[in-house]
Motif scaffolding. Sequence first.
Motif, PDB file in Angstrom:
ATOM      1  N   GLY A 162     -14.287  -4.339  -4.980  1.00 52.44           N
ATOM      2  CA  GLY A 162     -13.498  -3.711  -4.360  1.00 52.44           C
ATOM      3  C   GLY A 162     -12.873  -4.271  -3.044  1.00 52.44           C
ATOM      4  O   GLY A 162     -11.798  -4.507  -2.615  1.00 52.44           O
TER       5      GLY A 162
ATOM      6  N   ALA B 279       2.271   1.884  -4.335  1.00 49.44           N
ATOM      7  CA  ALA B 279       1.414   1.001  -4.112  1.00 49.44           C
ATOM      8  C   ALA B 279       1.557   0.002  -5.269  1.00 49.44           C
ATOM      9  O   ALA B 279       1.864   0.282  -6.533  1.00 49.44           O
ATOM     10  CB  ALA B 279      -0.127   1.638  -4.235  1.00 49.44           C
TER      11      ALA B 279
ATOM     12  N   GLU C 187      -7.525  -2.267  -6.653  1.00 50.68           N
ATOM     13  CA  GLU C 187      -8.502  -1.875  -5.724  1.00 50.68           C
ATOM     14  C   GLU C 187      -8.963  -0.547  -5.581  1.00 50.68           C
ATOM     15  O   GLU C 187     -10.323  -0.161  -5.771  1.00 50.68           O
ATOM     16  CB  GLU C 187      -7.996  -2.156  -4.263  1.00 50.68           C
ATOM     17  N   HIS C 188      -8.119   0.549  -5.963  1.00 51.44           N
ATOM     18  CA  HIS C 188      -8.552   1.964  -6.036  1.00 51.44           C
ATOM     19  C   HIS C 188      -9.336   2.079  -7.341  1.00 51.44           C
ATOM     20  O   HIS C 188     -10.084   2.909  -7.575  1.00 51.44           O
ATOM     21  CB  HIS C 188      -7.210   2.696  -5.993  1.00 51.44           C
TER      22      HIS C 188
ATOM     23  N   ALA D  55      -9.761  -6.132  -1.676  1.00 53.15           N
ATOM     24  CA  ALA D  55      -9.168  -5.676  -0.445  1.00 53.15           C
ATOM     25  C   ALA D  55      -8.821  -7.027   0.456  1.00 53.15           C
ATOM     26  O   ALA D  55      -7.602  -7.027   0.966  1.00 53.15           O
ATOM     27  CB  ALA D  55      -9.783  -4.717   0.258  1.00 53.15           C
TER      28      ALA D  55
ATOM     29  N   PRO E 228       0.760  -1.128  -0.119  1.00 50.20           N
ATOM     30  CA  PRO E 228      -0.022  -0.142   0.080  1.00 50.20           C
ATOM     31  C   PRO E 228       0.769   1.226  -0.171  1.00 50.20           C
ATOM     32  O   PRO E 228       2.074   1.283   0.044  1.00 50.20           O
ATOM     33  CB  PRO E 228      -0.837   0.026   1.252  1.00 50.20           C
TER      34      PRO E 228
ATOM     35  N   ASP F 145     -12.871   1.060  -6.823  1.00 48.56           N
ATOM     36  CA  ASP F 145     -13.623   1.761  -5.851  1.00 48.56           C
ATOM     37  C   ASP F 145     -13.965   3.196  -6.530  1.00 48.56           C
ATOM     38  O   ASP F 145     -15.219   3.508  -6.374  1.00 48.56           O
ATOM     39  CB  ASP F 145     -12.734   2.208  -4.825  1.00 48.56           C
ATOM     40  N   THR F 146     -13.188   3.702  -7.405  1.00 49.38           N
ATOM     41  CA  THR F 146     -13.362   5.132  -8.122  1.00 49.38           C
ATOM     42  C   THR F 146     -14.487   4.598  -9.306  1.00 49.38           C
ATOM     43  O   THR F 146     -15.212   5.378  -9.597  1.00 49.38           O
ATOM     44  CB  THR F 146     -12.235   5.366  -8.748  1.00 49.38           C
TER      45      THR F 146
ATOM     46  N   VAL G 125      -3.233  -3.177  -5.074  1.00 52.85           N
ATOM     47  CA  VAL G 125      -3.700  -2.128  -4.408  1.00 52.85           C
ATOM     48  C   VAL G 125      -4.518  -1.091  -5.447  1.00 52.85           C
ATOM     49  O   VAL G 125      -5.400  -0.453  -5.158  1.00 52.85           O
ATOM     50  CB  VAL G 125      -2.798  -1.401  -3.575  1.00 52.85           C
ATOM     51  N   ARG G 126      -3.554  -0.872  -6.652  1.00 55.80           N
ATOM     52  CA  ARG G 126      -4.116   0.015  -7.471  1.00 55.80           C
ATOM     53  C   ARG G 126      -5.333  -0.351  -8.348  1.00 55.80           C
ATOM     54  O   ARG G 126      -6.144   0.292  -8.487  1.00 55.80           O
ATOM     55  CB  ARG G 126      -3.062   0.270  -8.701  1.00 55.80           C
TER      56      ARG G 126
END
Length: 368
Positions: A309, A273, A280-281, A313, A269, A284-285, A277-278
Amino acid sequence: MTVIDRETETALDASRDRYGRTVHHDAATAARTRRTQAALATYAIHLAEHGQQLLTAARSGLDHQPPAPHTEAWRDLLAALATSHTEITRTLTHPAGPGSTEQRQQHAAVWPHLAFWADYGSIAADLADQHHHPGPELSAEDKHRWTDQARAARRRAELEPIESWYAADGRLITLAYLVQDDTSTVIALAGDLDAVSGWEVIGHYDDELAAGRALPRAVPPGVLRPDATSRFNRPEPTPERPVQELLQEVVEARTASEVSEALLTAAQPGYEAGPLVRLEHLLDTAARFSYALDTVRGQQIGARLAALGRQLAFLTQEVHDAAEDLGATVGILPPHRTPAPPRTRSRPAVSTTPPTPPARSTATTRRA
């Protein structure tokens, strides 16, 4: 501006190392200087003399639109574009000396205004062009009849959306094909097509061109983050290890600690990252974008993306824990896993005479 930005990004990529870190700072500075000079020259040709006229026409177009939640925000946006126009024309009128410190400071100050116009000048152009008078909609009786047909086709999966846009009054307009008895008709619907109720057919047309002439014009779409950075003024990318490289490191590894390090990098993270993790972002976005559509379908897909997402995680944490456990084994591959020799064909020595090819039989011989 898109062409200028693409050329600049190509030059900036050449100034970075394999992980995206700038290592040739002079080349990066020169690329940004060329970018600003090219943008100023383009602005001088196309907008310097006509910017105020465009903004005046945009305000006039906005004054003739019906009240809507976005109206005041657009007025603020036009005011900001006017301020940026003033700053850009001041720079064009009083340019600093080439290569001087003053020029670098001037470019740094004017670039956000150029990027702002590149991002949102199209909104002013759209508002200035909002003088289209749409044709009449269907009568109440025809709306009811066509809406019933569209709902029935929707249940049969024979209502095919083509495109959608928002009109000046805030209505969501969707153009679709209504399929009945092996024939399709272009229809327009107002409202959320995925809602159980609340939408209706407002017109039917011979083709999409006729629909475009009769329907209300599209107004500029919104943005996900009103305070997001400009697409032409993005921050420098953070260092990133590509998945392909991590995969190759695992293939070439000899010890468990090497594989553990690759997995920990993927799940890392923070500022640098890892790809998990990217991703996951990204999910989410994308979920926030889907929610922001303000439609039933958008809410449903947003919930799916948000759930993915959360699952990712959890998976990322599992990868991190497994990587630490793998590293703690202090394992090493056993020697019986020997590498295979390369598959190469032996070549004759330079002094070796090539073998004589076999004699080719003739057609007469074969017949004999």
